[in-house]
Design a protein around this motif. Structure first.
Motif, PDB file in Angstrom:
ATOM      1  N   ASN A   1     -10.420  -2.300   6.036  1.00 31.12           N
ATOM      2  CA  ASN A   1     -10.268  -1.099   5.213  1.00 31.12           C
ATOM      3  C   ASN A   1      -9.857  -1.442   3.783  1.00 31.12           C
ATOM      4  OD1 ASN A   1     -10.253   1.826   5.096  1.00 31.12           O
ATOM      5  ND2 ASN A   1      -8.033   1.733   5.019  1.00 31.12           N
TER       6      ASN A   1
ATOM      7  N   CYS B   1       0.832  -1.195   0.000  1.00 32.98           N
ATOM      8  CA  CYS B   1       0.000   0.000   0.000  1.00 32.98           C
ATOM      9  C   CYS B   1       0.869   1.248   0.000  1.00 32.98           C
ATOM     10  CB  CYS B   1      -0.912   0.004   1.230  1.00 32.98           C
ATOM     11  SG  CYS B   1      -2.029   1.421   1.291  1.00 32.98           S
TER      12      CYS B   1
ATOM     13  N   ASN C   1      -9.908   0.864   0.672  1.00 33.58           N
ATOM     14  CA  ASN C   1      -8.945   1.953   0.551  1.00 33.58           C
ATOM     15  C   ASN C   1      -7.514   1.449   0.382  1.00 33.58           C
ATOM     16  OD1 ASN C   1     -10.807   4.142   0.848  1.00 33.58           O
ATOM     17  ND2 ASN C   1     -10.908   3.689   3.040  1.00 33.58           N
TER      18      ASN C   1
ATOM     19  N   ARG D   1      -0.274   4.277   0.724  1.00 29.24           N
ATOM     20  CA  ARG D   1      -0.867   5.317   1.554  1.00 29.24           C
ATOM     21  C   ARG D   1      -0.230   5.363   2.941  1.00 29.24           C
ATOM     22  NH1 ARG D   1      -5.027   6.641  -1.661  1.00 29.24           N
ATOM     23  NH2 ARG D   1      -6.241   5.022  -2.701  1.00 29.24           N
TER      24      ARG D   1
ATOM     25  N   GLY E   1      -6.844   9.288   2.321  1.00 26.87           N
ATOM     26  CA  GLY E   1      -6.648   8.206   1.366  1.00 26.87           C
ATOM     27  C   GLY E   1      -6.743   6.870   2.066  1.00 26.87           C
ATOM     28  N   CYS E   2      -6.043   6.725   3.189  1.00 29.96           N
ATOM     29  CA  CYS E   2      -6.168   5.527   4.027  1.00 29.96           C
ATOM     30  C   CYS E   2      -7.508   5.588   4.769  1.00 29.96           C
ATOM     31  CB  CYS E   2      -5.010   5.436   5.006  1.00 29.96           C
ATOM     32  SG  CYS E   2      -5.203   4.155   6.272  1.00 29.96           S
ATOM     33  N   ASN E   3      -7.740   6.721   5.432  1.00 25.92           N
ATOM     34  CA  ASN E   3      -9.021   7.019   6.084  1.00 25.92           C
ATOM     35  C   ASN E   3      -9.344   6.148   7.289  1.00 25.92           C
ATOM     36  OD1 ASN E   3      -9.406   8.967   4.109  1.00 25.92           O
ATOM     37  ND2 ASN E   3     -10.636   7.604   2.809  1.00 25.92           N
TER      38      ASN E   3
END
Length: 269
Positions: free
Chosen positions: A247, A146, A250, A148, A154-156
């Motif tokens: 998640n 990943c 994302n 992010r 973006g990750c959130n």
């Protein structure tokens, strides 16, 4: 009484003091290289801070600046957890003790990176406001893990939802290993790659977690009985994103990138 300009151009009469104002979102740090100073309704506390010379180039307004601060300071600890959430701006004011007029803006820009050249010092690399766009550059990469930053846009992932409150019960002599009983309630490795939030709001990066022991990337200024907040880390793969943080929507990686480059001229069949 002499003015700033008079003392600045004086061969031996100047007594320069510089004020450093860092802004990160709603948080402001104000430091003085000399005595404590009141300026603009803020207190600039005496602090061991310094900078290199502003380079005399053809484009003076674009010259970078390096600021040196203690490694254990809040700004340094903030960068141990990764890139801060917001751009950190820096304004340097300069004046002379005894001048009839107040401080002038000497330099203004933002911090672009932080490194640690020795065990006691953090080096802040800064660029002038004239070259800064006040936003991160293009940084998304086509990669298997990943791309992010954990907990950021973006990750959130909601950082507060995974926070674990605890108390430091022991610290090793090197100040790099904490014992926090609350960490033992989670599986080994849960906090590896995560963060420890200190009582001052700083963050410490965790490199390893086993039982109640948390190994830090750098030395810390914590003390026994300090209250801390622990945040888990992420292995940046699909399994962790899905099973640990729920998640997967994302997830910012491409785990099925071919091992062979399809553009190297060789047949894929």
């Amino acid at each position: 009484m002499s003015t700033y300009s008079d003392l600045e151009s004086s061969v031996h009469g100047g007594r320069p003091v510089e004020l450093f104002r860092f802004v990160h979102g709603t948080t402001v740090w104000t430091y003085s290289s000399g005595p404590e100073i009141e300026h603009g309704g803020e207190t600039y506390a005496h602090f061991p801070i310094g900078r290199d010379d502003i380079q005399q180039t053809k484009e003076l307004h674009k010259s970078p600046l390096e600021v040196l601060i203690p490694r254990t300071s809040e700004l340094s600890l903030l960068y141990l957890a990764g890139n801060p959430e917001h751009i950190i701006t820096l304004t340097v004011f300069r004046f002379h003790v005894g001048a009839s007029d107040g401080p002038v803006v000497y330099w203004k820009g933002r911090i672009v990176s932080c490194d640690w050249p020795d065990p006691a010092t953090a080096s802040l690399k800064c660029e002038s406001v004239f070259t800064s766009l006040k936003r991160p550059g293009l940084r998304a990469r086509y990669q298997r893990p990943c791309r992010r930053a954990l907990y950021e846009t973006g990750c959130n992932v909601d950082k507060a939802a995974y926070a674990v409150a605890g108390t430091v019960s022991a610290i090793n002599a090197a100040k790099t290993v904490l014992t926090v009983a609350a960490a033992d309630a989670l599986a080994d490795g849960w906090f590896s790659g995560g963060m420890v939030e200190t009582p001052t709001g700083g963050f410490l990066f965790v490199t390893a977690h086993a039982g109640s022991s948390l190994t830090l990337a750098n030395t810390c200024a914590l003390a026994v009985s300090d209250a801390v907040t622990l945040y888990p880390g992420c292995a940046r793969n699909r399994e962790t994103c899905k099973n640990k943080f729920n998640n997967i929507l994302n997830f910012g990686g491409w785990p099925w990138i071919p091992l062979r480059n399809p553009f190297d001229g060789r047949s894929l069949v």
